[in-house]
Design an enzyme around this catalytic site. Sequence first.
Site, PDB file in Angstrom:
ATOM      1  N   HIS A   1      21.620  70.005  40.982  1.00 62.53           N
ATOM      2  CA  HIS A   1      21.911  68.665  40.458  1.00 62.53           C
ATOM      3  C   HIS A   1      23.104  68.016  41.155  1.00 62.53           C
ATOM      4  O   HIS A   1      23.042  66.841  41.525  1.00 62.53           O
ATOM      5  CB  HIS A   1      22.194  68.717  38.952  1.00 62.53           C
ATOM      6  CG  HIS A   1      21.031  69.171  38.125  1.00 62.53           C
ATOM      7  ND1 HIS A   1      21.112  69.306  36.768  1.00 62.53           N
ATOM      8  CD2 HIS A   1      19.765  69.518  38.476  1.00 62.53           C
ATOM      9  CE1 HIS A   1      19.940  69.725  36.295  1.00 62.53           C
ATOM     10  NE2 HIS A   1      19.113  69.863  37.320  1.00 62.53           N
TER      11      HIS A   1
ATOM     12  N   ASP B   1      25.354  72.535  37.671  1.00 67.10           N
ATOM     13  CA  ASP B   1      24.066  72.893  38.266  1.00 67.10           C
ATOM     14  C   ASP B   1      24.136  72.558  39.756  1.00 67.10           C
ATOM     15  O   ASP B   1      24.325  71.401  40.136  1.00 67.10           O
ATOM     16  CB  ASP B   1      22.947  72.099  37.566  1.00 67.10           C
ATOM     17  CG  ASP B   1      21.555  72.522  38.021  1.00 67.10           C
ATOM     18  OD1 ASP B   1      21.314  72.558  39.239  1.00 67.10           O
ATOM     19  OD2 ASP B   1      20.704  72.796  37.159  1.00 67.10           O
TER      20      ASP B   1
ATOM     21  N   ASP C   1      16.346  66.044  41.482  1.00 73.21           N
ATOM     22  CA  ASP C   1      16.272  67.156  40.537  1.00 73.21           C
ATOM     23  C   ASP C   1      14.974  67.946  40.644  1.00 73.21           C
ATOM     24  O   ASP C   1      14.183  67.994  39.705  1.00 73.21           O
ATOM     25  CB  ASP C   1      16.490  66.666  39.088  1.00 73.21           C
ATOM     26  CG  ASP C   1      16.597  67.830  38.101  1.00 73.21           C
ATOM     27  OD1 ASP C   1      16.531  69.001  38.530  1.00 73.21           O
ATOM     28  OD2 ASP C   1      16.736  67.555  36.898  1.00 73.21           O
TER      29      ASP C   1
ATOM     30  N   HIS D   1      24.579  76.848  36.931  1.00 70.45           N
ATOM     31  CA  HIS D   1      23.145  76.968  37.164  1.00 70.45           C
ATOM     32  C   HIS D   1      22.974  77.076  38.669  1.00 70.45           C
ATOM     33  O   HIS D   1      23.262  76.125  39.399  1.00 70.45           O
ATOM     34  CB  HIS D   1      22.405  75.727  36.652  1.00 70.45           C
ATOM     35  CG  HIS D   1      22.178  75.726  35.170  1.00 70.45           C
ATOM     36  ND1 HIS D   1      21.795  74.594  34.486  1.00 70.45           N
ATOM     37  CD2 HIS D   1      22.241  76.728  34.258  1.00 70.45           C
ATOM     38  CE1 HIS D   1      21.640  74.912  33.192  1.00 70.45           C
ATOM     39  NE2 HIS D   1      21.922  76.191  33.045  1.00 70.45           N
TER      40      HIS D   1
ATOM     41  N   GLU E   1      25.797  69.446  30.902  1.00 69.05           N
ATOM     42  CA  GLU E   1      25.302  69.822  32.227  1.00 69.05           C
ATOM     43  C   GLU E   1      25.489  68.676  33.212  1.00 69.05           C
ATOM     44  O   GLU E   1      25.237  67.514  32.885  1.00 69.05           O
ATOM     45  CB  GLU E   1      23.821  70.230  32.145  1.00 69.05           C
ATOM     46  CG  GLU E   1      23.269  70.664  33.501  1.00 69.05           C
ATOM     47  CD  GLU E   1      21.917  71.360  33.430  1.00 69.05           C
ATOM     48  OE1 GLU E   1      21.417  71.615  32.311  1.00 69.05           O
ATOM     49  OE2 GLU E   1      21.374  71.651  34.508  1.00 69.05           O
TER      50      GLU E   1
ATOM     51  N   ARG F   1       9.731  70.955  25.380  1.00 69.76           N
ATOM     52  CA  ARG F   1       9.109  69.625  25.288  1.00 69.76           C
ATOM     53  C   ARG F   1       8.680  69.297  23.862  1.00 69.76           C
ATOM     54  O   ARG F   1       8.036  68.289  23.618  1.00 69.76           O
ATOM     55  CB  ARG F   1       7.910  69.515  26.238  1.00 69.76           C
ATOM     56  CG  ARG F   1       8.218  70.022  27.626  1.00 69.76           C
ATOM     57  CD  ARG F   1       7.669  69.142  28.726  1.00 69.76           C
ATOM     58  NE  ARG F   1       8.224  69.532  30.012  1.00 69.76           N
ATOM     59  CZ  ARG F   1       9.240  68.919  30.604  1.00 69.76           C
ATOM     60  NH1 ARG F   1       9.794  67.854  30.056  1.00 69.76           N
ATOM     61  NH2 ARG F   1       9.700  69.335  31.769  1.00 69.76           N
TER      62      ARG F   1
ATOM     63  N   TYR G   1      14.524  69.516  26.431  1.00 69.09           N
ATOM     64  CA  TYR G   1      14.617  68.295  27.260  1.00 69.09           C
ATOM     65  C   TYR G   1      14.344  67.032  26.446  1.00 69.09           C
ATOM     66  O   TYR G   1      14.726  65.945  26.847  1.00 69.09           O
ATOM     67  CB  TYR G   1      13.595  68.348  28.406  1.00 69.09           C
ATOM     68  CG  TYR G   1      13.811  69.453  29.396  1.00 69.09           C
ATOM     69  CD1 TYR G   1      15.101  69.770  29.838  1.00 69.09           C
ATOM     70  CD2 TYR G   1      12.744  70.170  29.919  1.00 69.09           C
ATOM     71  CE1 TYR G   1      15.296  70.785  30.765  1.00 69.09           C
ATOM     72  CE2 TYR G   1      12.939  71.174  30.850  1.00 69.09           C
ATOM     73  CZ  TYR G   1      14.216  71.483  31.262  1.00 69.09           C
ATOM     74  OH  TYR G   1      14.409  72.477  32.176  1.00 69.09           O
TER      75      TYR G   1
ATOM     76  N   HIS H   1      21.535  68.456  28.337  1.00 71.89           N
ATOM     77  CA  HIS H   1      21.568  67.309  29.240  1.00 71.89           C
ATOM     78  C   HIS H   1      22.161  66.150  28.447  1.00 71.89           C
ATOM     79  O   HIS H   1      21.615  65.808  27.388  1.00 71.89           O
ATOM     80  CB  HIS H   1      20.162  66.959  29.716  1.00 71.89           C
ATOM     81  CG  HIS H   1      19.521  68.028  30.539  1.00 71.89           C
ATOM     82  ND1 HIS H   1      18.249  67.927  31.052  1.00 71.89           N
ATOM     83  CD2 HIS H   1      19.985  69.234  30.963  1.00 71.89           C
ATOM     84  CE1 HIS H   1      17.957  69.015  31.742  1.00 71.89           C
ATOM     85  NE2 HIS H   1      18.993  69.830  31.696  1.00 71.89           N
TER      86      HIS H   1
HETATM   87 ZN    ZN Z   1      17.264  70.531  37.017  1.00 69.43          ZN
HETATM   88 FE    FE Z   2      20.199  73.216  35.218  1.00 72.89          FE
HETATM   89 FE    FE Z   3      19.197  71.832  32.409  1.00 77.27          FE
END
Ligand code: ZN
Ligand code: FE
Ligand code: FE
Length: 276
Positions: free
Chosen positions: A179, A176, A224, A211, A142, A37, A70, A107
Amino acid sequence: MFKIGCHLSSSGGYLAMGKEAVRIGANTFQFFTRNPRGGQAKPLDLDDMRAFEEYRKQNGIISVLAHAPYTMNACAKDEGLREFARNTMADDIMRLNHLEGALYNFHPGSHVQQGVEIGIDYIADMLNSVLSEEQTTTVLLETMAGKGSEVGRSFEELRAIIDKVELNHKLGVCLDTCHVYDGGYDIVNNLDGVLEEFNRIIGLDRLKAIHLNDSKNPFESHKDRHEAIGNGSLGIEAITRIINHPLLRELPFFLETPNDIDGYQKEIELLKSLYK
Ligand code: ZN
Ligand code: FE
Ligand code: FE
C-alpha cells in the site's frame, strides 16, 4: 527475534489457527474477525480462546493480529453504514479483549466524495465512541494505497485521525508495504527517508505491525494489488532491507500475498533465511 506469520483462515477457530501457524513455521498470524465481505460473526467461543492462549504460550506464538472486515466503512455517507462500522468494531474489540495483547487492524475508510476532512472526522467520531480505557486490544489504522477515495493514503491523514481521538494511546499504525509503495512512499529506493518521514509525522512508537507484501503495480500506482514476495515491483532486495532494518526488525511481519498455505510456508522459510 524474527516475528513472521501470514493471513490464516479463521473458519476452524483460534486453536486450529495456532496449530496451523506452528506447522508452517510461523510465530504469529493474522485472521479476519468475521467474513471479510459480510457482517455476522460466529458465536463467541471462550473455551477455544482459552485453549488457544495456552497453546500460544507453550509454542512461542506472539500476540496475533485481527483484521476487520472490508465492508466496514467508518466514513460512509450513509448513517446506517457508519453505524454498522461502529457496532462491528465495538463487538470485535469486546471479543479480542479475551486474548492477551491482541492487535486489531482496520482500513480507515473511503470518504466517497464527501472530502477527506469529513472522512477523517467520521473515522475519529467512530473511534471516540468505541474505544474505552478498559480495552486491552490495540487498534491499528492501516496505511492505504489511495485507491478511489480511501482515507489513510498519507501519513498526514493518519496523524489527523490520531489527533482527533481522545484515547489515542489505544491507537497504533499497521504499515502495509504494498500500500505505501502504491501510495507514493518509495520504500524501494529511500526506505530510510520514508521511515524518517513516518517518524516525524506519526511517530515510530505508533508503528505496531507490518503487512509484508510485494506489489503487482509500479510505484505510486494507487492500485492495491498484492504480489508474492520477490515477484513484484518491490523485489526481494527491498524486502530483505525492510525485514532487517534496525527500526523495523523487531516488529511482527504478516504476509498477505496471493498464496495457498504451502506458498505461505515457502515464503516464511525464504524470509527466515534472509533475516540476519
Ligand atoms: Zn491491500
Ligand atoms: Fe494490508
Ligand atoms: Fe488490510
